[in-house]
Scaffold this active site. Structure first.
Site, PDB file in Angstrom:
ATOM      1  CG  ASP A 231       7.856  -2.741   7.341  1.00 31.04           C
ATOM      2  OD1 ASP A 231       7.611  -1.643   6.716  1.00 31.04           O
ATOM      3  OD2 ASP A 231       7.888  -2.692   8.700  1.00 31.04           O
ATOM      4  CG  LEU A 232       5.559  -7.063   0.622  1.00 32.29           C
ATOM      5  CD1 LEU A 232       4.211  -7.577   0.750  1.00 32.29           C
ATOM      6  CD2 LEU A 232       5.895  -6.888  -0.935  1.00 32.29           C
ATOM      7  CG  ASP A 233       5.813 -10.905   2.194  1.00 35.42           C
ATOM      8  OD1 ASP A 233       4.895 -11.669   2.704  1.00 35.42           O
ATOM      9  OD2 ASP A 233       6.281 -11.357   0.880  1.00 35.42           O
ATOM     10  CB  ALA A 234       9.138  -7.556   7.208  1.00 41.55           C
TER      11      ALA A 234
END
Length: 289
Positions: A231-234
Site C-alpha cells: 500500500d503506497l506510503d501507507a
C-alpha cells in the site's frame, strides 16, 4: 566517546494479554544465565495484546540461537500463543541505500555511518539515475545504476534483489528514492525496507509539493518514516516530525525546512530499527523507548 561493545541479544514478542508473561520470560532467561539489561512492555487494552522487548548480555548465557528457539518455543511461546523474534547482533547490520537525484538524505545517512555514530555497514548504494554517483565515490561506497522504465522494471528489480542478497543485505533505506517499490522487492525484505515521505502527501502530490503547499498557505509541514508495504506510503509508521510555517517563509524556506525534517525523521526510523526497538503488529509499529 566510550562505546559498550558487550555482545547482546534482543527478544521482541507479542501475545494475547494475560497474567504471568513477564515473570515467565524473565525466569526463563535467568535460568539460562541471562543478565537482563533492558525491558520494556506495553498492553493494547483495545486489542487485548501484550508487547514486550527484552535485551540481555550474551556473556554467560547458556543458549545458542538454535537452542534458544527450541527451548523458548516449548517453554514460553506455545503456552502464551506468542509471536516472537530473536536478534543476536555480534556484527553491524548491513544496510543498502536506494536513491534517485535528491541528495540530502543520502549525505545524512553516509555521514552518520562514516562518523561511527551508527554501528552499521553500507556495502552499496543503488539508484535509478547516475546523478549521485559522485556522492557515493566521495564516501567510498560502491554505486550501482539500474535505469528503470515501465518495460524494464521487473527485470531490473530482480537484478537488484540478486545484488542485495549477494551482499547479505538486512535492511534497505529508501533515501528519497523516487520509484514505487514492487511487491517482489517488498516480499524479499518484509519489514526491512524503510521509506521517508513529506507530509504534503496526499494533499499536495506531484513534482512540486512544497510549491503547492506554499500556495495553499500551510502552517505546518512534516515528514514520516515507515516500513514499506504494497500500500503506497501507507506502511507501519516508525517516526514522524513537524515544523511550523509562517507567511514569511518562501518556497525555498519550505523546501529547506522540509528536507531537514526528512533527514532527521528517516534517521530516527532507521536508528530505531538498528536498535531492535520496532515491532510491527498488523499495520502499526510498536516503537519501544
Amino acid at each position: 566517546m566510550t562505546m559498550n561493545n558487550a555482545r547482546t541479544a534482543t527478544l521482541l514478542m507479542y501475545c494475547p494479554d494475560q497474567p504471568g508473561v513477564v515473570a515467565a520470560v524473565t525466569d526463563f532467561l535467568a535460568r539460562h544465565g541471562a543478565n537482563v539489561i533492558d525491558l520494556d512492555q506495553h498492553v493494547d487494552r483495545v486489542e487485548g495484546v501484550f508487547f514486550m522487548r527484552v535485551k540481555w548480555e550474551l556473556d554467560g548465557f547458556a543458549l545458542t540461537p538454535e537452542a534458544f528457539e527450541q527451548a523458548f518455543s516449548e517453554a514460553i511461546a506455545k503456552g502464551f500463543e506468542a509471536s516472537w523474534q530473536l536478534h543476536h547482533d555480534p556484527n553491524p547490520i548491513r544496510m543498502a541505500i536506494f536513491v534517485s537525484k535528491i541528495p540530502h538524505c543520502l549525505y545524512d545517512l553516509l555521514s552518520r555511518w562514516q562518523s561511527g555514530e551508527w554501528r552499521v555497514d553500507i556495502p552499496l548504494i543503488i539508484s535509478n539515475h547516475d546523478t549521485l554517483r559522485p556522492v557515493a565515490e566521495q564516501f567510498g561506497v560502491p554505486y550501482y545504476h539500474f535505469p528503470i522504465t515501465a518495460e524494464t522494471k521487473a527485470e531490473q528489480e530482480a537484478r537488484e534483489i540478486e545484488l542485495l542478497q549477494a551482499h547479505d543485505i538486512e535492511l534497505v533505506a529508501l533515501a528519497r528514492y523516487m520509484q514505487v517499490v514492487s511487491p517482489q522487492l517488498i516480499q524479499a525484505f518484509p519489514e526491512r525496507i524503510i521509506n521517508i515521505h513529506h507530509s504534503s502527501l496526499p494533499a499536495f502530490a506531484g513534482a512540486k509539493p512544497y510549491h503547492a503547499a506554499h500556495a495553499r498557505g500551510v502552517k505546518i509541514i512534516g515528514a514520516t518514516s515507515h516500513y514499506v508495504t504494497e500500500d503506497l506510503d501507507a506502511g507501519p509508521i516508525i517516526d514522524q516530525g513537524v515544523t511550523h510555517i509562517t507567511h514569511r517563509d518562501t518556497v525555498q524556506d519550505l523546501i529547506r525546512k522540509g528536507q531537514d525534517l526528512e533527514k532527521i525523521v528517516l534517521a530516527r526510523g532507521i536508528w530505531a530499527h538498528l536498535q531492535r526497538q520496532t515491532l510491527v503488529y498488523q499495520n502499526r509499529t510498536i516503537v519501544f523507548g
